[in-house]
Design an enzyme around this catalytic site. Sequence first.
Site, PDB file in Angstrom:
ATOM      1  N   HIS A 425       1.787 101.342  15.431  1.00  0.00           N
ATOM      2  CA  HIS A 425       2.673 100.743  16.432  1.00  0.00           C
ATOM      3  C   HIS A 425       3.276 101.882  17.247  1.00  0.00           C
ATOM      4  CE1 HIS A 425       3.218  97.032  13.625  1.00  0.00           C
ATOM      5  NE2 HIS A 425       2.156  96.911  14.406  1.00  0.00           N
ATOM      6  N   GLU A 428       7.114 102.928  17.431  1.00  0.00           N
ATOM      7  CA  GLU A 428       7.824 103.267  16.194  1.00  0.00           C
ATOM      8  C   GLU A 428       7.660 104.757  15.922  1.00  0.00           C
ATOM      9  OE1 GLU A 428       6.192 100.519  13.376  1.00  0.00           O
ATOM     10  OE2 GLU A 428       7.015  98.770  14.423  1.00  0.00           O
ATOM     11  N   HIS A 521       5.897 103.288   9.417  1.00  0.00           N
ATOM     12  CA  HIS A 521       6.324 102.386  10.485  1.00  0.00           C
ATOM     13  C   HIS A 521       7.811 102.578  10.772  1.00  0.00           C
ATOM     14  CE1 HIS A 521       2.871  99.425  10.895  1.00  0.00           C
ATOM     15  NE2 HIS A 521       2.488 100.191   9.886  1.00  0.00           N
ATOM     16  N   GLU A 593       8.685 101.446   5.911  1.00  0.00           N
ATOM     17  CA  GLU A 593       9.500 101.051   7.055  1.00  0.00           C
ATOM     18  C   GLU A 593      10.740 101.933   7.111  1.00  0.00           C
ATOM     19  OE1 GLU A 593       8.784  98.830   9.259  1.00  0.00           O
ATOM     20  OE2 GLU A 593       7.213  97.572   8.377  1.00  0.00           O
TER      21      GLU A 593
END
Length: 809
Positions: A425, A428, A521, A593
């Site tokens: 992504h 990010e 991420h 994350e």
Amino acid sequence: MFPALEPELKQETLPDPYEDFMYHHLQYYGYYKAQRGTLPNSATHQHIWKNNPRYLLNGSFGKREDLIPDRLQKEKHLWPSCLPSTVRRQTGAMSRDSLMLSSPFVKSRQLLYDDIGKVNPHLREPRDLFALFSGSALLQAPRWPVECEVIKERIHHIEWVPPQPEYFYQPTGNEKIPEIVGEEKGTIVYQLDSVPTEDCYFTSSRVGGKRGIIKELSVSLQGPEDNTLLFESRFESGNLQKAVRVNTFEYELTLRTDLYTNKHTQWFYFRVQNTRKDVTYRFTIVNLLKPKSLYTVGMKPLMYSQLDASTHSIGWRREGNEIKYYRNTAEDGQQPLYCLTWTARFPHDRDTCFFAHFYPYTYTDLQRFLLSVANSPVKSQFCKLRTLCRSLAGNTVYLLTITNPARTPQEAAAKKAVVLTARVHPGESNGSWIMKGFLDFILSNSPDAQLLRDIFIFKVVPMLNPDGVIVGNYRCSLAGRDLNRHYKTILKESFPCIWHTRNMIKRLLEEREVLLYCDFHGHSRKNNIFLYGCNNTNREFWLHERVFPLMLSKNAPDKFSFHSCNFKVQKCKEGTGRVVMWRMGILNSYTMESTFGGSTLGNKRDTHFTTEDLKSLGYHVCDTLLDFCDPDRTKFMQCLAELKELLQQEIHKKFKELGQDMDLERSWSDISLSDVESRYQTSFQSKTRELNQKKTMYKKKKKALKSRKQRNKQYQRHTLMPESKLTEDAPERAGFPSTLQKPPAFFRTSENASSSMMKYEKSRLNKVLFFLCHAVALIFPISASPPQGEECHRPFIGGTLTLLWIGHH
């Protein structure tokens, strides 16, 4: 035509060009390391244009048509008759055995050109054949879609760590909610001309993006007293589509959606010039798509001042007051929009400043780092850089292989692999900072790093989606799709980065065990750092997938939250990297994350993360790997015992909650009692949001059809109920007491409850008890009598729960 080369050509006749080319080609592989006594003239020529920054490797960047506009002029450059007679004689000797310069109709990609299109008679360096950048190689210029205008100015920021913690903004409740005025009542001061949306698709790319003269999109200042801000975002990773001036110091901003889509507005990164000191500006982004954001709980935007960077070495810092995230009432009817507003004060007059959602990390930043590794005589011994593939736009996707050379083939074969990836992504960027911290440590001379390189082979893809990073997308590639939902794809041409990554891991699994896979991420709705994993149903490895996250939380207690981790595998996540790799056989498969905000834990509570915080987590990943693979299994077994205890507590907690609240409307399949995880189910919430959006678009909705299983249950409930009542009055079955006659206290319903509610609650209760029995049976042995012997310390609850459930049936 070649004034710099003519004296060299006069000295002697050039040797065979193929022989000379192969000599320099093999030098890249370590042959002919000793300098020759007399280098051929072509080597001198190579030195001239390697040290001239005006010369580019045309074969790597684009076709010759990008640099020479006129076809006849191109043929003239290739035609040797245009050269002076002395040079022509020497050049003819070089081209006798080659048609490189002998015909205007031969279109060779081996020639080099400078900025004005002059030819340089030398074969370009071999592409994708050597392990590392050559010492004098230039960085590969990013390739952009041909629709994108790109300014020629290079943007670079210094790294800096604030000396004091940057605390969250504390909302007062009195923050102003500005009315959205729009361009009807305001003045457009910046707007991109054409932005490819979902109606378009990617066709081609080139260095520098769109052909032609770069337009000036900002308004022209009327004089030195004009205080209008000048906006710009047409640089690497930049994202701003429009700026509207609605008051003297107030601007409404519209973000550009991901290219070739009409959604994903979250990442912003733009430049403002012509600032005024000690004036309060207000900026409002009007087209965000996420209903929840960390800006509601104190996150601040980032600001960078070039004057502060050049004079005081101050880099990115958190800046903003009166921060408010709210729903935009002036919607277009298609989908709900949200606004972010904040005020800021610039430190200098007429400064150049930048705002960003998070610390930018561009494709050029990555290349600079890799070039420094390649040029290090020590690091290049155990870090080999390869091209994994080319992206849709033709940008290189790099693959690093990091390991110490093994002494024997048996030792090399025994090494396990660890696979790490980032930036699938593009918006990010926190993933890149964690990756940089990991690479800084694993490539260092630390004893722990050397030990890790001795026992592991690290396969690292530091930027999976370079195209998205370059153009400033938040989530998608140039295919207009989220790559982290397409790891199962067979469309190699549409998703080359993902296809080649999966294929590389597949080949790796065929030759050795892959101990861990982790994809880095960023997260926009939760603070701290946490992992998403995959539940293991194999009793032999029960809870083992949670040991690594628990160890990481102990090594980084002020950054990593184990209780925010989630280990459910949902259907909508089947195409993600962690699930696909888990199904390929990697037990410890994770998505890491990291928040855009900061920490709510320990000493860093209520403070924003810096780049140094994220890089330190890369070090903690290495430290946790050593703990996880320690031959002394004490730490591993302690964590496993702690996980089982946490699971027992969770089960008791669920029983207690069930006794207090008989609301069984929610789906128990979404609340796994065997999961030690947060109740914050992001995927479940995102599903709910999608359904709500669909309801707004389609007012009338068809009633869901019942499955055959549901219809059978309904039939049994209505037609076979009298028989079940007779059964309840019969003697006890098979020696088991009927638990339905006397249920536990916390499962009883009031005497005034209707019979239909009783039937519904009993059926739901049966499902709950069955699930509990299944979860506990995987940990504790199920037997009809308590376990015997002093060595067994497990509590006897499996048999009791089993009897309880059987009695309910």
